[in-house]
Design an enzyme around this catalytic site. Structure first.
Site, PDB file in Angstrom:
ATOM      1  N   TYR A 116      41.177  46.067  50.284  1.00 56.24           N
ATOM      2  CA  TYR A 116      42.367  46.207  49.448  1.00 56.24           C
ATOM      3  C   TYR A 116      41.925  46.800  48.118  1.00 56.24           C
ATOM      4  O   TYR A 116      40.919  46.397  47.547  1.00 56.24           O
ATOM      5  CB  TYR A 116      43.005  44.830  49.214  1.00 56.24           C
ATOM      6  CG  TYR A 116      44.194  44.865  48.290  1.00 56.24           C
ATOM      7  CD1 TYR A 116      45.485  45.026  48.792  1.00 56.24           C
ATOM      8  CD2 TYR A 116      44.033  44.750  46.902  1.00 56.24           C
ATOM      9  CE1 TYR A 116      46.589  45.067  47.935  1.00 56.24           C
ATOM     10  CE2 TYR A 116      45.125  44.795  46.052  1.00 56.24           C
ATOM     11  CZ  TYR A 116      46.400  44.953  46.574  1.00 56.24           C
ATOM     12  OH  TYR A 116      47.479  45.004  45.726  1.00 56.24           O
ATOM     13  N   GLU A 204      48.673  51.212  44.961  1.00 60.00           N
ATOM     14  CA  GLU A 204      48.077  50.221  45.855  1.00 60.00           C
ATOM     15  C   GLU A 204      47.684  50.874  47.175  1.00 60.00           C
ATOM     16  O   GLU A 204      48.500  51.549  47.807  1.00 60.00           O
ATOM     17  CB  GLU A 204      49.100  49.111  46.131  1.00 60.00           C
ATOM     18  CG  GLU A 204      48.560  47.988  46.995  1.00 60.00           C
ATOM     19  CD  GLU A 204      49.649  47.005  47.405  1.00 60.00           C
ATOM     20  OE1 GLU A 204      50.590  47.419  48.123  1.00 60.00           O
ATOM     21  OE2 GLU A 204      49.585  45.843  46.999  1.00 60.00           O
TER      22      GLU A 204
END
Ligand code: ADP
Ligand code: MG
Length: 393
Positions: A116, A204
């Site tokens: 991530y 993101e």
């Protein structure tokens, strides 16, 4: 403002953030053509909506999943026809789901590990913060909740920018060394450049992946942009997809109104963000539910007030309206005239409670009285809230 994954890929390409090749399609034929372009490669087909959780989502037609591995142009067309013009429900869309108008066909890559990686603007420190984790691919909220130690944060000095040692620290924390570490460093430096140059509020990548053939790639992308800086990015504004936005908010933005749609049934028309918040609070205090946040601003024109009132009336959930104005700069009579102009065009089929105070209030009240509209006047904010809650229940 948000953008689609296929648009995010264009930004990635421009800033040299590596991601698999992909092409967008609005019809099954286009999806097949895109798949032909990447002939020989393994492929994925992905629903394009402004919401995450697509992989684990489901369509209202019963079809499971908004991300699929496919092997041929025929299969691209087949999956596209199951997803296009169908409603996808994910953890982020709510029950209503989102209509899928486009799909992206992209090269599928083999995945060694999913990470991530995000950059956000942190309000508490007024700095960009890089958030990373070895636990990518899944809901980062769950990782933060269950294993908070697996979330790594690196704050960046806004003037000095991202430093090499900071990149090194992040790479080490993710266990990326050697050539993978180098590729990660380049990707992150470019992503940071993109974040600053485009006035992002958030970018993101979930997942960022490593592959068995030794590459580091962004497989997904979510962007948020600072609306106040959009004027310097016409290229990004061009990415805007009004189909993905609350139609009430699209209409409001055309008139420069600060409007946010909510789930309740009492519409509020207020001047000033603070008073708008307080008005929502007091409606809740008396047992009601606000249908919106609406700040018409200090110097709203009659046209803006008219537009605001029409947006409120067009919302089928709205069962009553509470106008709460404290006129400082705002002229109470402008509010009155705007309300009357709108009510004349659309009628006033639901209860309206008005509390006016301040600048030119006598004139405003007289204008409303003379209009013949069925209006309940309130002496105070609390009185008004009580009256509108009673009127809708
Ligand atoms: P969402 O987050 O909306 O579910 P993603 O783009 O993250 O959508 O896709 C979900 C999962 O599908 C990813 O975690 C990844 O495992 C897989 N995936 C997505 N794109 C690719 C790709 N190009 N190649 C291989 N796997 C992919
Ligand atoms: Mg994802």
């Amino acid at each position: 403002m948000n953008i689609h994954e296929y648009q995010a890929k264009e930004l990635f390409d421009r800033f040299q953030v590596p991601s698999p090749r992909g092409a967008v399609a609005s019809t099954p034929e286009e999806a097949a053509a895109a798949a032909k372009e990447f002939a020989g490669a393994k492929l994925v087909i992905k629903a394009q909506v402004h919401a995450g959780g697509r992989g684990k989502g489901h369509f209202k037609n019963g079809f499971q999943g908004g991300v699929h591995l496919i092997e041929s142009p025929e299969q691209a067309a087949e999956f596209a026809s199951k997803m296009l013009n169908e409603t996808l429900v994910t953890v982020q869309t709510g029950e209503a789901g989102r209509l899928v108008r486009k799909v992206m066909v992209a090269e599928a890559v083999d995945i060694t590990h999913e990470y991530y990686l995000a950059i956000l603007m942190d309000r508490a420190t007024s700095r960009p913060v890089i958030v990373a984790s070895t636990e990518g691919g899944m809901s980062i909220e769950d990782v933060a909740h269950n294993t908070p130690e697996k979330i790594i944060r690196q704050f960046v000095h806004p003037l000095l920018g991202l430093q090499r040692y900071e990149i090194g620290k992040l790479a080490a924390a993710l266990g990326l060394s050697g050539d993978l570490g180098k590729q990660f460093g380049k990707l992150l430096a470019n992503l940071y450049k993109l974040f600053i140059a485009s006035d992002c509020s958030m970018v993101e990548i979930n997942p960022l992946v490593t592959t068995p053939d030794g590459r580091v790639l962004a497989l997904d992308a979510k962007f948020g942009f600072d609306d106040n800086a959009l004027y310097r990015h016409p290229d990004i504004v061009a990415y805007r997809d009004k189909d993905e936005e609350d139609p009430r908010e699209v209409a409001a933005s055309e008139y420069d109104l600060n409007y946010i749609g909510l789930d309740g049934n009492i519409a509020c028309l207020v001047n000033g963000a603070g008073l708008a918040m307080a008005t929502m609070d007091i409606i809740k205090h008396y047992g009601g539910e606000p249908a919106n946040f609406l700040d018409v601003g200090g110097g709203a024109s009659k046209e803006q007030v008219t537009a605001a009132f029409k947006i409120i009336l067009a919302d089928p959930n709205v069962k009553g309206i509470f106008i709460n104005i404290f006129g400082g700069i705002m002229d109470c009579n402008v509010i009155a005239e705007g309300v009357i102009a709108a009510a004349k065009e659309t009628g006033l089929p639901i209860p309206l409670v008005v509390r006016l105070e301040g600048n030119n209030v006598e004139m405003g009240k007289a204008t409303l009285d003379a209009s013949g509209l069925d209006i309940t006047s309130a002496s105070t904010m609390a009185d008004g809230a009580e009256k509108i809650v009673a009127a809708v229940s």
